[in-house]
Design a protein around this motif. Structure first.
Motif, PDB file in Angstrom:
ATOM      1  N   VAL A  48     -17.286 -47.800  30.006  1.00 15.47           N
ATOM      2  CA  VAL A  48     -18.667 -48.263  30.050  1.00 15.47           C
ATOM      3  C   VAL A  48     -18.713 -49.643  29.402  1.00 15.47           C
ATOM      4  CG1 VAL A  48     -21.018 -47.864  29.224  1.00 15.47           C
ATOM      5  CG2 VAL A  48     -19.581 -45.930  29.920  1.00 15.47           C
ATOM      6  N   VAL A  49     -19.268 -50.615  30.114  1.00 14.65           N
ATOM      7  CA  VAL A  49     -19.412 -51.972  29.593  1.00 14.65           C
ATOM      8  C   VAL A  49     -20.878 -52.199  29.250  1.00 14.65           C
ATOM      9  CG1 VAL A  49     -19.130 -54.431  30.077  1.00 14.65           C
ATOM     10  CG2 VAL A  49     -17.491 -52.784  31.027  1.00 14.65           C
ATOM     11  N   LEU A  50     -21.145 -52.507  27.992  1.00 17.74           N
ATOM     12  CA  LEU A  50     -22.511 -52.797  27.563  1.00 17.74           C
ATOM     13  C   LEU A  50     -22.770 -54.289  27.745  1.00 17.74           C
ATOM     14  CD1 LEU A  50     -22.511 -50.796  24.216  1.00 17.74           C
ATOM     15  CD2 LEU A  50     -23.269 -50.027  26.477  1.00 17.74           C
ATOM     16  N   ALA A  51     -23.910 -54.625  28.317  1.00 16.61           N
ATOM     17  CA  ALA A  51     -24.229 -56.032  28.555  1.00 16.61           C
ATOM     18  C   ALA A  51     -25.716 -56.258  28.368  1.00 16.61           C
ATOM     19  CB  ALA A  51     -23.816 -56.437  29.966  1.00 16.61           C
ATOM     20  N   SER A  52     -26.061 -57.407  27.813  1.00 23.21           N
ATOM     21  CA  SER A  52     -27.478 -57.738  27.642  1.00 23.21           C
ATOM     22  C   SER A  52     -28.019 -58.491  28.845  1.00 23.21           C
ATOM     23  CB  SER A  52     -27.678 -58.578  26.376  1.00 23.21           C
ATOM     24  OG  SER A  52     -26.937 -59.775  26.469  1.00 23.21           O
ATOM     25  N   ILE A 104     -16.220 -47.204  25.402  1.00 20.68           N
ATOM     26  CA  ILE A 104     -17.414 -48.043  25.439  1.00 20.68           C
ATOM     27  C   ILE A 104     -17.015 -49.403  24.891  1.00 20.68           C
ATOM     28  CG2 ILE A 104     -19.782 -48.371  24.631  1.00 20.68           C
ATOM     29  CD1 ILE A 104     -19.909 -45.323  24.189  1.00 20.68           C
ATOM     30  N   ILE A 105     -17.318 -50.445  25.646  1.00 19.66           N
ATOM     31  CA  ILE A 105     -16.955 -51.795  25.222  1.00 19.66           C
ATOM     32  C   ILE A 105     -18.156 -52.718  25.313  1.00 19.66           C
ATOM     33  CG2 ILE A 105     -16.068 -52.298  27.536  1.00 19.66           C
ATOM     34  CD1 ILE A 105     -14.098 -54.231  26.173  1.00 19.66           C
ATOM     35  N   GLY A 106     -18.322 -53.530  24.274  1.00 18.90           N
ATOM     36  CA  GLY A 106     -19.384 -54.524  24.278  1.00 18.90           C
ATOM     37  C   GLY A 106     -19.008 -55.680  25.183  1.00 18.90           C
ATOM     38  N   LYS A 107     -19.931 -56.180  25.942  1.00 21.50           N
ATOM     39  CA  LYS A 107     -19.671 -57.273  26.879  1.00 21.50           C
ATOM     40  C   LYS A 107     -19.116 -58.493  26.166  1.00 21.50           C
ATOM     41  CE  LYS A 107     -19.874 -59.610  30.727  1.00 21.50           C
ATOM     42  NZ  LYS A 107     -18.578 -59.964  31.191  1.00 21.50           N
ATOM     43  N   ALA A 108     -19.538 -58.722  24.948  1.00 23.32           N
ATOM     44  CA  ALA A 108     -19.052 -59.882  24.205  1.00 23.32           C
ATOM     45  C   ALA A 108     -17.549 -59.801  23.960  1.00 23.32           C
ATOM     46  CB  ALA A 108     -19.788 -59.989  22.874  1.00 23.32           C
ATOM     47  N   SER A 109     -16.990 -58.607  24.096  1.00 23.90           N
ATOM     48  CA  SER A 109     -15.567 -58.402  23.833  1.00 23.90           C
ATOM     49  C   SER A 109     -14.686 -58.767  25.004  1.00 23.90           C
ATOM     50  CB  SER A 109     -15.315 -56.927  23.507  1.00 23.90           C
ATOM     51  OG  SER A 109     -16.127 -56.488  22.474  1.00 23.90           O
ATOM     52  N   THR A 110     -15.248 -59.001  26.158  1.00 26.27           N
ATOM     53  CA  THR A 110     -14.427 -59.130  27.354  1.00 26.27           C
ATOM     54  C   THR A 110     -14.135 -60.572  27.734  1.00 26.27           C
ATOM     55  OG1 THR A 110     -16.332 -59.009  28.816  1.00 26.27           O
ATOM     56  CG2 THR A 110     -15.237 -56.943  28.289  1.00 26.27           C
ATOM     57  N   ALA A 111     -12.908 -60.800  28.117  1.00 24.82           N
ATOM     58  CA  ALA A 111     -12.452 -62.070  28.678  1.00 24.82           C
ATOM     59  C   ALA A 111     -11.747 -61.723  29.982  1.00 24.82           C
ATOM     60  CB  ALA A 111     -11.510 -62.766  27.707  1.00 24.82           C
ATOM     61  N   PRO A 112     -11.486 -62.713  30.827  1.00 20.59           N
ATOM     62  CA  PRO A 112     -10.802 -62.403  32.088  1.00 20.59           C
ATOM     63  C   PRO A 112      -9.493 -61.629  31.838  1.00 20.59           C
ATOM     64  CG  PRO A 112     -11.578 -64.659  32.098  1.00 20.59           C
ATOM     65  CD  PRO A 112     -11.823 -64.126  30.710  1.00 20.59           C
ATOM     66  N   GLY A 113      -9.340 -60.540  32.551  1.00 24.59           N
ATOM     67  CA  GLY A 113      -8.136 -59.721  32.434  1.00 24.59           C
ATOM     68  C   GLY A 113      -8.216 -58.622  31.393  1.00 24.59           C
ATOM     69  N   ASP A 114      -9.191 -58.706  30.460  1.00 18.99           N
ATOM     70  CA  ASP A 114      -9.309 -57.696  29.411  1.00 18.99           C
ATOM     71  C   ASP A 114      -9.598 -56.306  29.959  1.00 18.99           C
ATOM     72  OD1 ASP A 114      -8.777 -59.482  27.410  1.00 18.99           O
ATOM     73  OD2 ASP A 114     -10.846 -59.622  26.687  1.00 18.99           O
ATOM     74  N   LEU A 115     -10.532 -56.225  30.905  1.00 18.31           N
ATOM     75  CA  LEU A 115     -10.886 -54.915  31.448  1.00 18.31           C
ATOM     76  C   LEU A 115      -9.720 -54.296  32.212  1.00 18.31           C
ATOM     77  CD1 LEU A 115     -14.573 -55.428  32.592  1.00 18.31           C
ATOM     78  CD2 LEU A 115     -13.731 -54.125  30.644  1.00 18.31           C
ATOM     79  N   GLN A 116      -8.924 -55.116  32.879  1.00 20.78           N
ATOM     80  CA  GLN A 116      -7.757 -54.592  33.586  1.00 20.78           C
ATOM     81  C   GLN A 116      -6.747 -54.024  32.595  1.00 20.78           C
ATOM     82  OE1 GLN A 116      -7.584 -54.225  36.891  1.00 20.78           O
ATOM     83  NE2 GLN A 116      -5.725 -53.062  36.506  1.00 20.78           N
ATOM     84  N   GLN A 117      -6.511 -54.716  31.479  1.00 23.10           N
ATOM     85  CA  GLN A 117      -5.618 -54.205  30.436  1.00 23.10           C
ATOM     86  C   GLN A 117      -6.154 -52.891  29.882  1.00 23.10           C
ATOM     87  OE1 GLN A 117      -5.471 -57.246  27.449  1.00 23.10           O
ATOM     88  NE2 GLN A 117      -3.519 -58.046  28.216  1.00 23.10           N
ATOM     89  N   LEU A 118      -7.455 -52.834  29.682  1.00 19.38           N
ATOM     90  CA  LEU A 118      -8.080 -51.623  29.170  1.00 19.38           C
ATOM     91  C   LEU A 118      -7.926 -50.476  30.154  1.00 19.38           C
ATOM     92  CD1 LEU A 118      -9.595 -51.033  26.571  1.00 19.38           C
ATOM     93  CD2 LEU A 118     -11.712 -51.465  27.798  1.00 19.38           C
ATOM     94  N   ARG A 119      -8.117 -50.741  31.431  1.00 26.85           N
ATOM     95  CA  ARG A 119      -7.969 -49.713  32.456  1.00 26.85           C
ATOM     96  C   ARG A 119      -6.530 -49.184  32.476  1.00 26.85           C
ATOM     97  NH1 ARG A 119      -9.626 -45.843  33.581  1.00 26.85           N
ATOM     98  NH2 ARG A 119     -11.676 -46.618  34.052  1.00 26.85           N
ATOM     99  N   GLU A 120      -5.556 -50.064  32.339  1.00 30.15           N
ATOM    100  CA  GLU A 120      -4.161 -49.638  32.332  1.00 30.15           C
ATOM    101  C   GLU A 120      -3.844 -48.789  31.101  1.00 30.15           C
ATOM    102  OE1 GLU A 120      -2.002 -53.303  32.747  1.00 30.15           O
ATOM    103  OE2 GLU A 120      -2.724 -53.602  34.799  1.00 30.15           O
ATOM    104  N   ALA A 121      -4.396 -49.163  29.960  1.00 32.46           N
ATOM    105  CA  ALA A 121      -4.132 -48.429  28.718  1.00 32.46           C
ATOM    106  C   ALA A 121      -4.863 -47.088  28.670  1.00 32.46           C
ATOM    107  CB  ALA A 121      -4.532 -49.285  27.517  1.00 32.46           C
ATOM    108  N   TYR A 122      -6.043 -47.024  29.244  1.00 30.63           N
ATOM    109  CA  TYR A 122      -6.867 -45.807  29.228  1.00 30.63           C
ATOM    110  C   TYR A 122      -7.132 -45.377  30.669  1.00 30.63           C
ATOM    111  CZ  TYR A 122      -7.673 -46.942  24.329  1.00 30.63           C
ATOM    112  OH  TYR A 122      -7.508 -47.216  23.003  1.00 30.63           O
ATOM    113  N   SER A 123      -6.066 -45.047  31.374  1.00 32.61           N
ATOM    114  CA  SER A 123      -6.164 -44.792  32.815  1.00 32.61           C
ATOM    115  C   SER A 123      -7.026 -43.578  33.170  1.00 32.61           C
ATOM    116  CB  SER A 123      -4.766 -44.635  33.417  1.00 32.61           C
ATOM    117  OG  SER A 123      -4.089 -43.557  32.792  1.00 32.61           O
TER     118      SER A 123
END
Length: 94
Positions: free
Chosen positions: A75-79, A51-70
């Motif tokens: 789940v991305v939380l967003a307001s 689970i990741i807060g939307k405020a935590s994401t920058a371009p490319g962050d989610l791709q790095q996360l996907r590679e690390a936790y394949s």
């Protein structure tokens, strides 16, 4: 009920603690928490759910996360929800 090892990534300690409390008695109880994606990627643990807060994401962050936790669901939380943000998250594997 089987449990899923949940990783929580959120810069706000107050929000992390609140979400941990809400999920505590569920199969999604948070077992590991990080304040940044860099910490989570650097100290990868086996997980079924991230689970990741939307405020935590920058371009490319989610791709790095996907590679690390394949194997994990992400789940991305967003307001707020914009088409671009949704597309970027889906393209990155969230």
């Amino acid at each position: 009920m089987t449990s899923s090892r949940t990783v929580l990534i959120e810069p706000s300690c107050l929000f992390r603690q609140g979400l941990k409390h809400l999920l505590a008695d569920t199969r999604f109880a948070v077992e590991v928490e990080f304040s940044t994606i860099e910490q989570a990627v650097g100290d990868t643990v086996a997980s079924g759910l991230v689970i990741i807060g939307k405020a935590s994401t920058a371009p490319g962050d989610l791709q790095q996360l996907r590679e690390a936790y394949s194997e994990a669901r992400i789940v991305v939380l967003a307001s707020d929800l914009t088409v671009d943000a949704l597309r970027d998250a889906m393209n990155a594997g969230a």
